[in-house]
Motif scaffolding. Structure first.
Motif, mmCIF file in Angstrom:
data_model
loop_
_atom_site.group_PDB
_atom_site.id
_atom_site.type_symbol
_atom_site.label_atom_id
_atom_site.label_comp_id
_atom_site.label_asym_id
_atom_site.label_seq_id
_atom_site.Cartn_x
_atom_site.Cartn_y
_atom_site.Cartn_z
ATOM 1 N N HIS A 147 1.184 -4.090 -27.346
ATOM 2 C CA HIS A 147 1.403 -5.002 -28.341
ATOM 3 C C HIS A 147 2.941 -5.783 -27.889
ATOM 4 O O HIS A 147 3.371 -6.225 -29.044
ATOM 5 C CB HIS A 147 1.545 -4.319 -29.717
ATOM 6 C CG HIS A 147 0.012 -3.615 -30.154
ATOM 7 N ND1 HIS A 147 -0.855 -4.514 -30.478
ATOM 8 C CD2 HIS A 147 -0.088 -2.371 -30.094
ATOM 9 C CE1 HIS A 147 -1.760 -3.701 -30.913
ATOM 10 N NE2 HIS A 147 -1.504 -2.550 -30.530
ATOM 11 N N SER A 150 3.556 -9.078 -29.988
ATOM 12 C CA SER A 150 3.849 -9.129 -31.208
ATOM 13 C C SER A 150 5.170 -8.499 -31.820
ATOM 14 O O SER A 150 5.603 -8.522 -32.866
ATOM 15 C CB SER A 150 2.843 -8.203 -31.739
ATOM 16 O OG SER A 150 1.584 -8.886 -31.465
ATOM 17 N N LEU A 151 5.983 -7.976 -30.509
ATOM 18 C CA LEU A 151 7.187 -7.353 -31.041
ATOM 19 C C LEU A 151 8.559 -8.180 -30.885
ATOM 20 O O LEU A 151 8.422 -8.990 -29.948
ATOM 21 C CB LEU A 151 7.554 -5.975 -30.383
ATOM 22 C CG LEU A 151 6.259 -4.880 -30.142
ATOM 23 C CD1 LEU A 151 6.777 -3.625 -29.319
ATOM 24 C CD2 LEU A 151 5.891 -4.645 -31.489
ATOM 25 N N THR A 152 9.551 -7.984 -31.710
ATOM 26 C CA THR A 152 10.788 -8.678 -31.612
ATOM 27 C C THR A 152 11.972 -7.724 -30.929
ATOM 28 O O THR A 152 13.121 -8.455 -30.610
ATOM 29 C CB THR A 152 11.239 -9.255 -32.986
ATOM 30 O OG1 THR A 152 11.458 -8.130 -33.760
ATOM 31 C CG2 THR A 152 10.163 -10.153 -33.498
ATOM 32 N N THR A 200 9.058 -5.697 -35.711
ATOM 33 C CA THR A 200 8.526 -7.113 -35.961
ATOM 34 C C THR A 200 9.758 -7.808 -36.517
ATOM 35 O O THR A 200 9.624 -9.162 -36.738
ATOM 36 C CB THR A 200 7.242 -7.360 -36.623
ATOM 37 O OG1 THR A 200 7.134 -6.707 -37.840
ATOM 38 C CG2 THR A 200 6.169 -6.635 -35.703
#
Length: 205
Positions: A147, A150-152, A200
């Protein structure tokens, strides 16, 4: 204090003996707690002589340490099985719901034993083997890597480490030490926002 077994079981008969001994100390610990557990009681519960027990384990704490390693290995196997079954279409939230469910259920299989191993064993701060910890880390990292878009979080290794510690702390708090009225079912849904929120969250550069 020596925590390693005297010898590693290699034959099926020896492995069965060690499992019998570890099953016995698990029962004695739950019935009596750490302070009132001793090798004589464990040998009696296992149906063997103390001498036979000492062939494998030098003292009570070595027994408990081995039990803890077996217990963590079992939970890890359940965790890795969930990760292996994940497909490429699962969402970040869905995948972590499955992971959290697996960990909660694993802890709830033997909640009293979990509590004793985490809270009563004087050496509970000693880490489990580095190999087991690394396998947990790699399993979490594989899910985060899936993912990544989708990660920050800027560093996937750091994120995997933080999530590993978060899950351990949160699930232990719920399953092992929650006050009256707080249980795994009521708090499980609160663990998800904590983990996903961290992964996130908007970050200042």
């Amino acid at each position: 204090m020596k925590l390693q077994p005297r010898k590693e079981p290699r034959q099926a008969r020896s492995k069965a003996m060690v499992d019998t001994i570890l099953d016995a100390i698990a029962r004695v610990l739950v019935e009596r707690g750490y302070a009132k557990t001793n090798t004589n009681l464990v040998a009696e519960a296992a149906g063997i002589s103390v001498g036979s027990l000492y062939q494998y384990f030098p003292n009570k704490d070595a027994l408990i340490f081995a039990l803890r390693e077996r217990h963590v290995t079992h939970m890890l196997s359940l965790f890795e099985e969930v990760v292996t079954k994940m497909n490429g279409e699962g969402s970040l939230v869905g995948d972590f719901e499955a992971l959290i469910d697996a960990l909660v259920q694993a802890h709830l299989l033997e909640p009293e034993l979990n509590r004793i191993l985490e809270e009563e064993f004087p050496a509970f701060n000693l880490p489990v083997s580095s190999n087991l910890r690394l396998r947990f880390f790699e399993a979490i990292k594989s899910v985060l890597s899936k993912h990544r878009s989708s990660l920050t979080t800027p560093d996937i290794d750091v994120a995997a480490f933080v999530v590993q510690r978060m899950l351990k702390a949160l699930i232990n708090a719920v399953v092992l030490t929650g006050p009256t009225g707080v249980n795994a079912g009521s708090v499980r849904s609160e663990i998800m926002p904590a983990v996903v929120g961290y992964l996130t969250a908007e970050r200042k550069h």
